[in-house]
Design an enzyme around this catalytic site. Structure first.
Site, PDB file in Angstrom:
ATOM      1  N   PRO A  43       0.832  -1.210   0.000  1.00 23.05           N
ATOM      2  CA  PRO A  43       0.000   0.000   0.000  1.00 23.05           C
ATOM      3  C   PRO A  43       0.870   1.265   0.000  1.00 23.05           C
ATOM      4  O   PRO A  43       1.983   1.252   0.530  1.00 23.05           O
ATOM      5  CB  PRO A  43      -0.799  -0.106   1.311  1.00 23.05           C
ATOM      6  CG  PRO A  43      -0.049  -1.059   2.169  1.00 23.05           C
ATOM      7  CD  PRO A  43       0.717  -1.957   1.262  1.00 23.05           C
ATOM      8  N   ASP A  44       0.314   2.341  -0.617  1.00 22.11           N
ATOM      9  CA  ASP A  44       1.059   3.617  -0.478  1.00 22.11           C
ATOM     10  C   ASP A  44       0.580   4.241   0.827  1.00 22.11           C
ATOM     11  O   ASP A  44      -0.025   3.555   1.674  1.00 22.11           O
ATOM     12  CB  ASP A  44       0.837   4.502  -1.722  1.00 22.11           C
ATOM     13  CG  ASP A  44      -0.586   5.035  -1.841  1.00 22.11           C
ATOM     14  OD1 ASP A  44      -0.919   5.597  -2.898  1.00 22.11           O
ATOM     15  OD2 ASP A  44      -1.375   4.879  -0.874  1.00 22.11           O
ATOM     16  N   PHE A  45       0.851   5.516   1.028  1.00 15.02           N
ATOM     17  CA  PHE A  45       0.555   6.101   2.348  1.00 15.02           C
ATOM     18  C   PHE A  45      -0.730   6.914   2.333  1.00 15.02           C
ATOM     19  O   PHE A  45      -1.528   6.839   3.266  1.00 15.02           O
ATOM     20  CB  PHE A  45       1.732   7.005   2.785  1.00 15.02           C
ATOM     21  CG  PHE A  45       2.985   6.225   3.055  1.00 15.02           C
ATOM     22  CD1 PHE A  45       3.902   5.962   2.036  1.00 15.02           C
ATOM     23  CD2 PHE A  45       3.224   5.695   4.314  1.00 15.02           C
ATOM     24  CE1 PHE A  45       5.049   5.222   2.279  1.00 15.02           C
ATOM     25  CE2 PHE A  45       4.373   4.939   4.561  1.00 15.02           C
ATOM     26  CZ  PHE A  45       5.279   4.703   3.541  1.00 15.02           C
ATOM     27  N   ARG A  46      -0.923   7.698   1.241  1.00 15.77           N
ATOM     28  CA  ARG A  46      -1.965   8.736   1.330  1.00 15.77           C
ATOM     29  C   ARG A  46      -3.143   8.531   0.377  1.00 15.77           C
ATOM     30  O   ARG A  46      -4.036   9.364   0.351  1.00 15.77           O
ATOM     31  CB  ARG A  46      -1.320  10.110   1.075  1.00 15.77           C
ATOM     32  CG  ARG A  46      -0.323  10.471   2.178  1.00 15.77           C
ATOM     33  CD  ARG A  46       0.421  11.780   1.944  1.00 15.77           C
ATOM     34  NE  ARG A  46       1.338  12.032   3.035  1.00 15.77           N
ATOM     35  CZ  ARG A  46       2.540  11.452   3.151  1.00 15.77           C
ATOM     36  NH1 ARG A  46       2.970  10.606   2.193  1.00 15.77           N
ATOM     37  NH2 ARG A  46       3.334  11.667   4.187  1.00 15.77           N
ATOM     38  N   ASN A 117      10.977   4.960  -1.013  1.00 16.47           N
ATOM     39  CA  ASN A 117      10.430   3.670  -0.576  1.00 16.47           C
ATOM     40  C   ASN A 117      11.451   2.891   0.248  1.00 16.47           C
ATOM     41  O   ASN A 117      12.653   3.006   0.028  1.00 16.47           O
ATOM     42  CB  ASN A 117       9.992   2.846  -1.793  1.00 16.47           C
ATOM     43  CG  ASN A 117       8.920   3.572  -2.591  1.00 16.47           C
ATOM     44  OD1 ASN A 117       8.283   4.494  -2.085  1.00 16.47           O
ATOM     45  ND2 ASN A 117       8.745   3.186  -3.839  1.00 16.47           N
ATOM     46  N   ASP A 119      11.010  -0.488   0.586  1.00 16.83           N
ATOM     47  CA  ASP A 119      10.758  -1.895   0.249  1.00 16.83           C
ATOM     48  C   ASP A 119      11.926  -2.546  -0.491  1.00 16.83           C
ATOM     49  O   ASP A 119      11.879  -3.726  -0.814  1.00 16.83           O
ATOM     50  CB  ASP A 119       9.443  -2.016  -0.572  1.00 16.83           C
ATOM     51  CG  ASP A 119       9.472  -1.134  -1.822  1.00 16.83           C
ATOM     52  OD1 ASP A 119       8.401  -0.618  -2.196  1.00 16.83           O
ATOM     53  OD2 ASP A 119      10.547  -0.949  -2.418  1.00 16.83           O
ATOM     54  N   HIS A 136      14.700   7.605   2.368  1.00 16.07           N
ATOM     55  CA  HIS A 136      14.022   7.430   3.653  1.00 16.07           C
ATOM     56  C   HIS A 136      14.495   6.157   4.341  1.00 16.07           C
ATOM     57  O   HIS A 136      13.782   5.562   5.137  1.00 16.07           O
ATOM     58  CB  HIS A 136      12.497   7.444   3.468  1.00 16.07           C
ATOM     59  CG  HIS A 136      11.996   8.799   3.097  1.00 16.07           C
ATOM     60  ND1 HIS A 136      10.724   9.062   2.689  1.00 16.07           N
ATOM     61  CD2 HIS A 136      12.650   9.992   3.032  1.00 16.07           C
ATOM     62  CE1 HIS A 136      10.583  10.354   2.422  1.00 16.07           C
ATOM     63  NE2 HIS A 136      11.743  10.937   2.600  1.00 16.07           N
ATOM     64  N   CYS A 171      22.651  -3.189  25.833  1.00 12.56           N
ATOM     65  CA  CYS A 171      22.167  -2.196  26.816  1.00 12.56           C
ATOM     66  C   CYS A 171      20.657  -2.232  26.972  1.00 12.56           C
ATOM     67  O   CYS A 171      20.065  -1.362  27.588  1.00 12.56           O
ATOM     68  CB  CYS A 171      22.595  -0.787  26.367  1.00 12.56           C
ATOM     69  SG  CYS A 171      21.664  -0.227  24.931  1.00 12.56           S
ATOM     70  N   SER A 210       3.349  11.687  -3.985  1.00 17.02           N
ATOM     71  CA  SER A 210       2.466  12.841  -3.784  1.00 17.02           C
ATOM     72  C   SER A 210       3.287  14.107  -3.527  1.00 17.02           C
ATOM     73  O   SER A 210       2.750  15.191  -3.391  1.00 17.02           O
ATOM     74  CB  SER A 210       1.554  12.586  -2.578  1.00 17.02           C
ATOM     75  OG  SER A 210       2.370  12.486  -1.405  1.00 17.02           O
TER      76      SER A 210
HETATM   77  N1  APR Z   1       0.208   4.550 -10.413  1.00 21.42           N
HETATM   78  C1  APR Z   1       0.401   5.895 -10.371  1.00 21.42           C
HETATM   79  N2  APR Z   1       0.316   6.634  -9.228  1.00 21.42           N
HETATM   80  C2  APR Z   1       0.005   5.954  -8.100  1.00 21.42           C
HETATM   81  C3  APR Z   1      -0.207   4.554  -8.065  1.00 21.42           C
HETATM   82  C4  APR Z   1      -0.088   3.850  -9.290  1.00 21.42           C
HETATM   83  N3  APR Z   1      -0.257   2.528  -9.346  1.00 21.42           N
HETATM   84  N4  APR Z   1      -0.495   4.199  -6.777  1.00 21.42           N
HETATM   85  C5  APR Z   1      -0.457   5.330  -6.044  1.00 21.42           C
HETATM   86  N5  APR Z   1      -0.160   6.377  -6.837  1.00 21.42           N
HETATM   87  C6  APR Z   1       0.049   7.778  -6.463  1.00 21.42           C
HETATM   88  C7  APR Z   1      -0.929   8.285  -5.460  1.00 21.42           C
HETATM   89  O1  APR Z   1      -2.038   8.855  -6.127  1.00 21.42           O
HETATM   90  C8  APR Z   1      -0.100   9.355  -4.745  1.00 21.42           C
HETATM   91  O2  APR Z   1      -0.121  10.579  -5.465  1.00 21.42           O
HETATM   92  O3  APR Z   1       1.319   7.820  -5.834  1.00 21.42           O
HETATM   93  C9  APR Z   1       1.310   8.810  -4.814  1.00 21.42           C
HETATM   94  C10 APR Z   1       1.728   8.148  -3.511  1.00 21.42           C
HETATM   95  O4  APR Z   1       1.835   9.183  -2.550  1.00 21.42           O
HETATM   96  P1  APR Z   1       2.068   8.785  -1.009  1.00 21.42           P
HETATM   97  O5  APR Z   1       1.128   7.711  -0.630  1.00 21.42           O
HETATM   98  O6  APR Z   1       2.076  10.074  -0.255  1.00 21.42           O
HETATM   99  O7  APR Z   1       3.520   8.145  -0.996  1.00 21.42           O
HETATM  100  P2  APR Z   1       4.901   8.923  -1.052  1.00 21.42           P
HETATM  101  O8  APR Z   1       4.790  10.165  -1.904  1.00 21.42           O
HETATM  102  O9  APR Z   1       5.936   7.925  -1.436  1.00 21.42           O
HETATM  103  O10 APR Z   1       5.103   9.347   0.505  1.00 21.42           O
HETATM  104  C11 APR Z   1       6.302   9.994   0.822  1.00 21.42           C
HETATM  105  O11 APR Z   1       5.666   9.906   3.158  1.00 21.42           O
HETATM  106  O12 APR Z   1       5.049   8.914   5.153  1.00 21.42           O
HETATM  107  C12 APR Z   1       6.098   9.301   4.376  1.00 21.42           C
HETATM  108  O13 APR Z   1       8.179   8.287   4.551  1.00 21.42           O
HETATM  109  C13 APR Z   1       6.918   8.098   4.005  1.00 21.42           C
HETATM  110  O14 APR Z   1       8.277   7.829   2.029  1.00 21.42           O
HETATM  111  C14 APR Z   1       6.981   8.171   2.478  1.00 21.42           C
HETATM  112  C15 APR Z   1       6.693   9.646   2.218  1.00 21.42           C
END
Ligand code: APR
Length: 294
Positions: A43-46, A117, A119, A136, A171, A210
């Site tokens: 999963p992504d984050f937002r 990422n 991963d 990160h 420790c 994002s």
């Molecule tokens: N194809 C294109 N875009 C996608 C896909 C996909 N299959 N899946 C998700 N996205 C887009 C989402 O719409 C969003 O704009 O990718 C972006 C993911 O954004 P986030 O979930 O915010 O992830 P990221 O930008 O990597 O977050 C940055 O936030 O919490 C911290 O350290 C954490 O590294 C992470 C950082």
């Protein structure tokens, strides 16, 4: 005859022209985020509903990002380790986007990938580690928060999967994987590579992020103003959600505006976008060979 175009820069700069431009580049820098791994099942984050930050109710955190905040972790490391177990990059395989990054390197066009990422799928896809900056951090190593003793992945993984908290043998301090928490500095390698890479970059690809998290979300403003910037993402990104604002703090628009930026926003999934790009670059055979061989 036609009067010469008043302003030659006002030609459209789209994925096709970006690909033509890329074919002449040899120092491409990539900025990647969680969007390049969602098709691998991570999963992504937002993203609403599917993003990690909307699935943390069960840990009753003060706010979702707390799970990655150092001071919260010191007082209550449990939610992080439960989440780490859920997120553990074991069965995940790289996506076509990860293999596109490897192909960029095999075509001698990749200068560096800055990934947010943790991963490690860029490594798993076979991108040489010296071409990767894990901005990160990574799960590969961990350190005791107290005495900084280093521990490897196997040691920490075993304890995480027994739902226990890894503690230092010296420790008894809490052991934390080397992923960057909010409140922590980014790895030295991140700062070292920025200066050299963003001056040399002749093309910038921003993909699957994002651009919400600093200082990573400033990198796209470091490239030379003549360096084209291609954003491939499912949705517009950045503060005002305007695709162009995201990739230029000065809010320049498409190629040819006063800022003379060559910005392209290709709205698609990462895998679709890179597949489109591979076609335009004439790399289908090599790309398919790579996808089949892995
Ligand atoms: N194809 C294109 N875009 C996608 C896909 C996909 N299959 N899946 C998700 N996205 C887009 C989402 O719409 C969003 O704009 O990718 C972006 C993911 O954004 P986030 O979930 O915010 O992830 P990221 O930008 O990597 O977050 C940055 O936030 O919490 C911290 O350290 C954490 O590294 C992470 C950082």
């Amino acid at each position: 005859d036609e009067p010469a175009a008043k302003d030659p820069v006002l030609t459209a700069f789209d994925l096709k022209t970006a690909a033509e431009y890329m074919s002449k580049c040899s120092n491409i820098v990539v900025m990647a985020g969680a969007g390049i791994s969602t098709s691998a099942g991570i999963p992504d984050f937002r993203s609403p509903e599917t993003g990690l930050y909307s699935q943390l109710e069960k840990y009753n955190l003060p706010f979702p990002e707390a799970v990655f905040h150092l001071d919260f972790f010191r007082t209550n490391p449990k939610p992080f380790f439960l989440l780490a177990k859920e997120l553990y990059p074991q069965k995940f395989t790289p996506t076509p986007t990860h293999y596109f990054l490897r192909l960029l390197d095999e075509k001698n066009k990749l200068l560096r990938i800055f990934t947010q990422n943790i991963d490690s799928l860029e490594r798993v896809a076979g991108v040489p580690t010296d071409k990767i900056v894990e901005a990160h951090g990574t799960f590969f190593t961990s350190h005791c928060l107290n005495c900084r003793k280093e521990y490897d992945l196997e040691f920490v993984k075993e304890i995480i999967f027994k739902d226990e908290i890894p503690r230092c043998k010296e420790c008894d301090g809490i052991i934390k994987p080397d992923i960057v928490f909010f409140g922590e500095g980014l790895p030295r390698r991140f700062h070292e590579c920025i200066n050299s890479d963003f001056d040399k970059a002749d093309f910038l690809i921003i993909i699957g992020t994002s651009l919400q998290v600093a200082p990573f979300n400033r990198l796209q403003t470091f490239v030379d103003k003549d360096c084209p910037r291609l954003l491939i993402n499912r949705e517009p990104v950045g503060k005002s959600k305007s695709p162009m604002d995201a990739i230029n703090a000065s809010g320049s628009l498409l190629y040819g505006t006063k800022a003379n930026r060559r910005d392209v926003f290709h709205q698609s999934t990462c895998d679709e976008g890179v597949t489109e790009l591979v076609k335009l670059l004439g790399w289908e055979d090599d790309f398919n060979k790579l996808l089949e061989s892995e």
